[in-house]
Design a protein around this motif. Structure first.
Motif, PDB file in Angstrom:
ATOM      1  N   LEU A 117       3.067   0.532  -7.420  1.00 55.78           N
ATOM      2  CA  LEU A 117       1.942  -0.163  -8.060  1.00 55.78           C
ATOM      3  C   LEU A 117       0.786  -0.327  -7.068  1.00 55.78           C
ATOM      4  O   LEU A 117      -0.374  -0.058  -7.383  1.00 55.78           O
ATOM      5  CB  LEU A 117       2.423  -1.527  -8.575  1.00 55.78           C
ATOM      6  N   LYS A 118       1.132  -0.732  -5.865  1.00 53.82           N
ATOM      7  CA  LYS A 118       0.127  -0.904  -4.810  1.00 53.82           C
ATOM      8  C   LYS A 118      -0.583   0.429  -4.532  1.00 53.82           C
ATOM      9  O   LYS A 118      -1.798   0.482  -4.347  1.00 53.82           O
ATOM     10  CB  LYS A 118       0.851  -1.401  -3.549  1.00 53.82           C
ATOM     11  N   THR A 119       0.195   1.504  -4.506  1.00 53.19           N
ATOM     12  CA  THR A 119      -0.382   2.828  -4.265  1.00 53.19           C
ATOM     13  C   THR A 119      -1.401   3.177  -5.352  1.00 53.19           C
ATOM     14  O   THR A 119      -2.464   3.727  -5.064  1.00 53.19           O
ATOM     15  CB  THR A 119       0.731   3.909  -4.213  1.00 53.19           C
ATOM     16  N   MET A 120      -1.090   2.835  -6.604  1.00 53.00           N
ATOM     17  CA  MET A 120      -2.021   3.114  -7.694  1.00 53.00           C
ATOM     18  C   MET A 120      -3.329   2.334  -7.500  1.00 53.00           C
ATOM     19  O   MET A 120      -4.410   2.857  -7.740  1.00 53.00           O
ATOM     20  CB  MET A 120      -1.384   2.755  -9.051  1.00 53.00           C
ATOM     21  N   TYR A 121      -3.210   1.080  -7.048  1.00 52.96           N
ATOM     22  CA  TYR A 121      -4.427   0.289  -6.794  1.00 52.96           C
ATOM     23  C   TYR A 121      -5.285   0.927  -5.702  1.00 52.96           C
ATOM     24  O   TYR A 121      -6.485   1.072  -5.874  1.00 52.96           O
ATOM     25  CB  TYR A 121      -4.079  -1.158  -6.417  1.00 52.96           C
ATOM     26  N   VAL A 122      -4.647   1.315  -4.579  1.00 52.16           N
ATOM     27  CA  VAL A 122      -5.458   1.856  -3.484  1.00 52.16           C
ATOM     28  C   VAL A 122      -5.984   3.261  -3.793  1.00 52.16           C
ATOM     29  O   VAL A 122      -7.051   3.643  -3.327  1.00 52.16           O
ATOM     30  CB  VAL A 122      -4.740   1.831  -2.101  1.00 52.16           C
ATOM     31  N   LEU A 123      -5.262   3.996  -4.615  1.00 52.42           N
ATOM     32  CA  LEU A 123      -5.696   5.355  -4.976  1.00 52.42           C
ATOM     33  C   LEU A 123      -7.069   5.345  -5.675  1.00 52.42           C
ATOM     34  O   LEU A 123      -7.829   6.302  -5.574  1.00 52.42           O
ATOM     35  CB  LEU A 123      -4.630   6.004  -5.885  1.00 52.42           C
ATOM     36  N   GLN A 124      -7.381   4.256  -6.336  1.00 50.01           N
ATOM     37  CA  GLN A 124      -8.646   4.174  -7.062  1.00 50.01           C
ATOM     38  C   GLN A 124      -9.866   4.293  -6.141  1.00 50.01           C
ATOM     39  O   GLN A 124     -10.897   4.789  -6.550  1.00 50.01           O
ATOM     40  CB  GLN A 124      -8.747   2.846  -7.818  1.00 50.01           C
ATOM     41  N   SER A 133      -1.935  10.636   1.020  1.00 43.53           N
ATOM     42  CA  SER A 133      -0.708  11.358   0.667  1.00 43.53           C
ATOM     43  C   SER A 133       0.331  11.278   1.767  1.00 43.53           C
ATOM     44  O   SER A 133       1.508  11.056   1.502  1.00 43.53           O
ATOM     45  CB  SER A 133      -0.984  12.845   0.455  1.00 43.53           C
ATOM     46  N   ARG A 134      -0.108  11.493   3.016  1.00 43.98           N
ATOM     47  CA  ARG A 134       0.849  11.466   4.130  1.00 43.98           C
ATOM     48  C   ARG A 134       1.455  10.063   4.260  1.00 43.98           C
ATOM     49  O   ARG A 134       2.638   9.913   4.508  1.00 43.98           O
ATOM     50  CB  ARG A 134       0.175  11.861   5.457  1.00 43.98           C
ATOM     51  N   ILE A 135       0.633   9.031   4.087  1.00 42.74           N
ATOM     52  CA  ILE A 135       1.133   7.651   4.189  1.00 42.74           C
ATOM     53  C   ILE A 135       2.129   7.396   3.054  1.00 42.74           C
ATOM     54  O   ILE A 135       3.214   6.858   3.265  1.00 42.74           O
ATOM     55  CB  ILE A 135      -0.035   6.625   4.105  1.00 42.74           C
ATOM     56  N   TYR A 136       1.738   7.803   1.858  1.00 38.31           N
ATOM     57  CA  TYR A 136       2.597   7.584   0.687  1.00 38.31           C
ATOM     58  C   TYR A 136       3.948   8.281   0.870  1.00 38.31           C
ATOM     59  O   TYR A 136       5.004   7.687   0.637  1.00 38.31           O
ATOM     60  CB  TYR A 136       1.891   8.101  -0.572  1.00 38.31           C
ATOM     61  N   GLU A 137       3.909   9.530   1.302  1.00 41.66           N
ATOM     62  CA  GLU A 137       5.150  10.299   1.443  1.00 41.66           C
ATOM     63  C   GLU A 137       6.116   9.640   2.424  1.00 41.66           C
ATOM     64  O   GLU A 137       7.294   9.458   2.108  1.00 41.66           O
ATOM     65  CB  GLU A 137       4.830  11.719   1.946  1.00 41.66           C
ATOM     66  N   GLU A 205      -3.626  -1.906   3.599  1.00 39.86           N
ATOM     67  CA  GLU A 205      -4.861  -2.594   4.011  1.00 39.86           C
ATOM     68  C   GLU A 205      -5.191  -2.230   5.458  1.00 39.86           C
ATOM     69  O   GLU A 205      -6.345  -1.970   5.793  1.00 39.86           O
ATOM     70  CB  GLU A 205      -4.716  -4.117   3.893  1.00 39.86           C
ATOM     71  N   GLU A 206      -4.149  -2.240   6.308  1.00 40.38           N
ATOM     72  CA  GLU A 206      -4.385  -1.937   7.724  1.00 40.38           C
ATOM     73  C   GLU A 206      -4.762  -0.462   7.924  1.00 40.38           C
ATOM     74  O   GLU A 206      -5.475  -0.120   8.858  1.00 40.38           O
ATOM     75  CB  GLU A 206      -3.120  -2.254   8.540  1.00 40.38           C
ATOM     76  N   GLY A 209      -9.119   3.510   5.794  1.00 45.53           N
ATOM     77  CA  GLY A 209     -10.173   3.883   6.729  1.00 45.53           C
ATOM     78  C   GLY A 209      -9.719   4.474   8.064  1.00 45.53           C
ATOM     79  O   GLY A 209     -10.560   4.705   8.912  1.00 45.53           O
ATOM     80  N   ILE A 210      -8.396   4.672   8.290  1.00 47.12           N
ATOM     81  CA  ILE A 210      -8.014   5.269   9.578  1.00 47.12           C
ATOM     82  C   ILE A 210      -8.531   6.704   9.653  1.00 47.12           C
ATOM     83  O   ILE A 210      -8.610   7.411   8.646  1.00 47.12           O
ATOM     84  CB  ILE A 210      -6.478   5.303   9.864  1.00 47.12           C
ATOM     85  N   GLN A 211      -8.877   7.078  10.876  1.00 48.29           N
ATOM     86  CA  GLN A 211      -9.357   8.445  11.102  1.00 48.29           C
ATOM     87  C   GLN A 211      -8.188   9.244  11.668  1.00 48.29           C
ATOM     88  O   GLN A 211      -7.498   8.764  12.569  1.00 48.29           O
ATOM     89  CB  GLN A 211     -10.494   8.447  12.129  1.00 48.29           C
ATOM     90  N   VAL A 212      -7.970  10.419  11.139  1.00 47.30           N
ATOM     91  CA  VAL A 212      -6.912  11.284  11.673  1.00 47.30           C
ATOM     92  C   VAL A 212      -7.518  12.652  11.939  1.00 47.30           C
ATOM     93  O   VAL A 212      -8.183  13.222  11.075  1.00 47.30           O
ATOM     94  CB  VAL A 212      -5.732  11.408  10.675  1.00 47.30           C
TER      95      VAL A 212
END
Ligand SMILES: [Zn+2]
Length: 254
Positions: A117-124, A133-137, A205-206, A209-212
């Motif tokens: 559910l949280k992933t769906m919120y941030v995906l927006q 995707s990498r974080i989710y996986e 949340e943390e 915006g991270i840069q990779v």
């Protein structure tokens, strides 16, 4: 026959007969379930909104002999922003497919529900969906019980440093003395290992915006692909779709 109430997110559907749909729902109380939405392919059907992909609703469901039937639904969050644009939509489909493929039927897992559910919120609103995707996986695999060991060599237990390898089948990193234990192990740069660790422990949340760096992201993709295909014994359809969408983006100069 019994009625039950549950909240759930629509993970997918297929058409049934002339006007119905069988929805794949993901519920915190019941896990992954199938339920029929009768007449939902007709206009003005009361179940229409709640049957949309990624919709999050309260459902009232009637247990059936073969298939359960949805009798009511009340939308809590439609997630229309995900469906509105091709890119978030394609990633949403991928996330849902990965969840479906890694979750057995009716296996209740509240932590997994909250995470999805949280992933769906941030995906927006997330900017770089490749990074998401990498974080989710990695987080999904960890919640499903396949958290990779990234600090100590999975063979000898020594803390890894400098030259490090990743083994999908052994479930984590191998040191330079042990990497030959898995001939399919791949090298992983120290900076990639740090990013992977942050992705595992950080909240969305943390991490927003991270840069990779590109080469790190490439390496992560490779590791993730190996890790997922080792644990999920089926070919995911949506990965090709994402590639097509990204090609489209490049061609349009977006
Ligand atoms: Zn070792």
């Amino acid at each position: 026959m019994a009625l039950y109430r549950t909240e759930a997110i629509v993970l997918g559907y297929r058409n049934l007969g002339e006007a119905d749909k069988i929805l794949t729902l993901f519920s915190p109380d019941k896990g992954k379930i199938h339920a029929v939405a009768r007449g939902v392919r007709r206009p003005r059907n009361p179940l229409l909104g709640g049957s949309q992909l990624f919709s999050y609703s309260n459902f009232l469901i009637m247990e059936g002999r073969n298939l359960d039937n949805i009798s009511q639904c009340e939308i809590k969050e439609s997630f229309y922003k995900i469906r509105q644009k091709l890119e978030p939509m394609s990633y949403g489909l991928y996330f849902a497919e990965l969840l479906r493929a890694s979750t057995p039927m009716e296996d209740k897992n509240r932590e997994l529900f909250r995470f999805f559910l949280k992933t769906m919120y941030v995906l927006q609103d997330w900017q770089n969906l490749e990074i998401l995707s990498r974080i989710y996986e990695i987080k999904l695999m960890a919640i499903q019980g396949f958290k990779p060991e990234i600090q100590n060599c999975v063979e000898c237990g020594e803390r890894v440093q400098n030259k490090v390898f990743f083994s999908a089948s052994m479930g984590g990193v191998l040191c330079s003395s042990c990497f030959q234990r898995d001939k399919h192990s791949v090298t992983i740069a120290p900076e990639t290992l740090i990013v992977l660790k942050n992705m595992l422990i950080g909240t969305y949340e943390e991490l927003m915006g991270i840069q990779v760096k590109d080469h790190v992201l490439k390496e992560l993709e490779n590791i993730s692909k190996h890790f997922i295909s080792y644990h999920i014994d089926r070919k995911l359809k949506t990965t090709e779709f994402i590639k097509d969408v990204n090609r489209l983006k490049i061609n349009r100069g977006l």
